[in-house]
Design a protein around this motif. Structure first.
Motif, short mmCIF file in Angstrom:
data_model
loop_
_atom_site.label_atom_id
_atom_site.label_comp_id
_atom_site.label_asym_id
_atom_site.label_seq_id
_atom_site.Cartn_x
_atom_site.Cartn_y
_atom_site.Cartn_z
N LEU A 13 0.79 -1.22 -0.07
CA LEU A 13 -0.08 0.08 -0.05
C LEU A 13 0.91 1.25 -0.01
O LEU A 13 0.75 2.28 -0.81
CB LEU A 13 -0.78 -0.06 1.18
N ALA A 14 2.05 1.43 0.81
CA ALA A 14 2.61 2.18 0.77
C ALA A 14 3.43 2.53 -0.64
O ALA A 14 3.76 3.84 -0.82
CB ALA A 14 3.89 2.31 1.82
N PRO A 19 2.51 11.58 -4.41
CA PRO A 19 2.30 13.03 -3.95
C PRO A 19 1.14 13.54 -4.55
O PRO A 19 0.71 13.30 -5.35
CB PRO A 19 3.82 13.46 -4.57
N PRO A 20 0.93 14.74 -3.71
CA PRO A 20 -0.39 15.31 -4.24
C PRO A 20 -0.07 16.00 -5.52
O PRO A 20 0.97 16.12 -5.96
CB PRO A 20 -0.32 16.65 -3.25
N GLY A 21 -1.36 15.76 -6.56
CA GLY A 21 -1.39 16.23 -7.88
C GLY A 21 -1.25 17.78 -7.86
O GLY A 21 -1.56 18.61 -7.24
N VAL A 22 -1.06 18.26 -9.19
CA VAL A 22 -0.86 19.48 -9.62
C VAL A 22 -2.36 20.12 -9.25
O VAL A 22 -2.41 21.47 -8.51
CB VAL A 22 -0.79 19.95 -10.89
N SER A 108 4.69 21.09 1.31
CA SER A 108 6.05 20.63 0.60
C SER A 108 5.71 20.31 -0.68
O SER A 108 6.72 20.65 -1.45
CB SER A 108 6.34 19.25 1.36
N ALA A 109 4.49 19.81 -1.28
CA ALA A 109 4.68 19.66 -2.50
C ALA A 109 4.44 21.02 -3.49
O ALA A 109 5.21 21.04 -4.59
CB ALA A 109 3.25 18.78 -3.03
N SER A 110 4.00 21.84 -2.87
CA SER A 110 3.83 23.37 -3.55
C SER A 110 5.05 24.14 -3.43
O SER A 110 5.39 24.52 -4.51
CB SER A 110 2.76 24.23 -2.54
N VAL A 141 10.03 16.07 0.03
CA VAL A 141 8.97 15.05 -0.45
C VAL A 141 9.27 13.73 -0.47
O VAL A 141 8.47 13.09 -1.13
CB VAL A 141 8.28 15.72 -1.83
N THR A 142 10.48 13.25 -0.31
CA THR A 142 10.76 12.10 -0.15
C THR A 142 9.77 11.12 0.32
O THR A 142 9.65 10.04 -0.31
CB THR A 142 12.41 11.90 0.55
#
Length: 272
Positions: A13-14, A19-22, A108-110, A141-142
């Motif tokens: 699952l992990a 990561p979050p999308g645009v 972080s993604a931003s 974001v690792t």
């Protein structure tokens, strides 16, 4: 062995996480914008002056919003990478407030999105500070990468930090990123190490040299925390505790100090 096999579905699952999308990042940014009208700062120098003012949580939050406002007015790479740094500031503020992990992950993604735009806008002449922020944002974001991709991502972080240090051997964000990378690799849980066979080999001695260089150049609470954690990982607990006690006893001097203070105090309490 049975316990390991029972845990495999969790690892799978992990491994499928992402990561979050645009669109998620853009929606989140819209939610962060203040409704009150304000005049964007005209220059990055004005932004840096604001951020370096009297350290407080309010100043850091105000500087974060100003950095994003300035980045949205054009494609100046120096403004764009500062927006990435501002999102890292926000992560520290959210951490201090006990905000949900998802909120910090979006920040972080931003930040990575801002600095990647900065790198593209800079073309063949990115500044060392931009490259250092790129390394820091990649490292941030690792944990959002699929489990089986994290070793390759760690190599990517390493290369980015080394590129920044090749441009400027004293670039602090790159030094801190590389020190953090080696600290994390050295302290991975045993099961995570099974998935990190392709990651760089951990080097705590290098991590200490880099963290110490950061702390000597800029004795912020952030760098004191990093060096203390490296010393603890090297089984120098007394030195780590003394260093962090001294850092916590000092008044706030640097932008992130107020946001990082609760975490530093909590770490000291856990060591006690």
């Amino acid at each position: 062995m049975k316990r390991f096999l029972a845990m495999l579905p969790l690892f799978a699952l992990a491994a499928c996480s992402s990561p979050p999308g645009v669109e998620e990042v853009e929606t989140w940014r819209g939610q962060q914008r203040l409704d009150t009208p304000r005049e964007p700062l005209a220059t990055v120098a004005a932004l840096d002056s604001l951020r370096a003012g009297a350290p407080s949580r309010a100043t850091l939050a105000q500087a974060r919003q100003a950095a994003v406002d300035l980045a949205e007015t054009g494609e100046d790479p120096e403004a764009l990478w500062r927006a990435a740094r501002a999102e890292a500031d926000l992560v520290a503020l959210l951490q201090a407030d006990g905000a949900p992990r998802e909120e910090r992950d979006l920040a972080s993604a931003s930040g990575l999105d801002w600095v990647e735009r900065a790198r593209e806008a800079a073309g063949e002449a990115p500044s060392p500070a931009l490259l250092g922020q790129l390394a820091w944002s990649l490292g941030g974001v690792t944990h959002l990468q699929p489990m089986f991709d994290r070793d390759d991502w760690a190599v990517k972080v390493q290369f980015a930090a080394e590129a920044a240090l090749a441009a400027d051997p004293g670039e602090l964000a790159a030094q801190a990123t590389l020190a953090t990378l080696h600290l994390r690799l050295a302290t991975l849980p045993w099961i995570a190490k099974l998935f990190a066979s392709g990651a760089p080999e951990a080097d705590l001695a290098l991590a200490e040299r880099l963290a110490r260089a950061c702390h000597e150049a800029r004795p912020s609470l952030e760098h004191a925390l990093l060096l203390a954690k490296v010393l603890a990982a090297r089984e120098q607990e007394a030195k780590a505790k003394a260093l962090l006690q001294e850092a916590v006893a000092r008044p706030d001097r640097f932008p992130r100090d107020p946001a990082l203070r609760p975490g530093a105090e909590a770490l000291l309490e856990s060591w006690d």
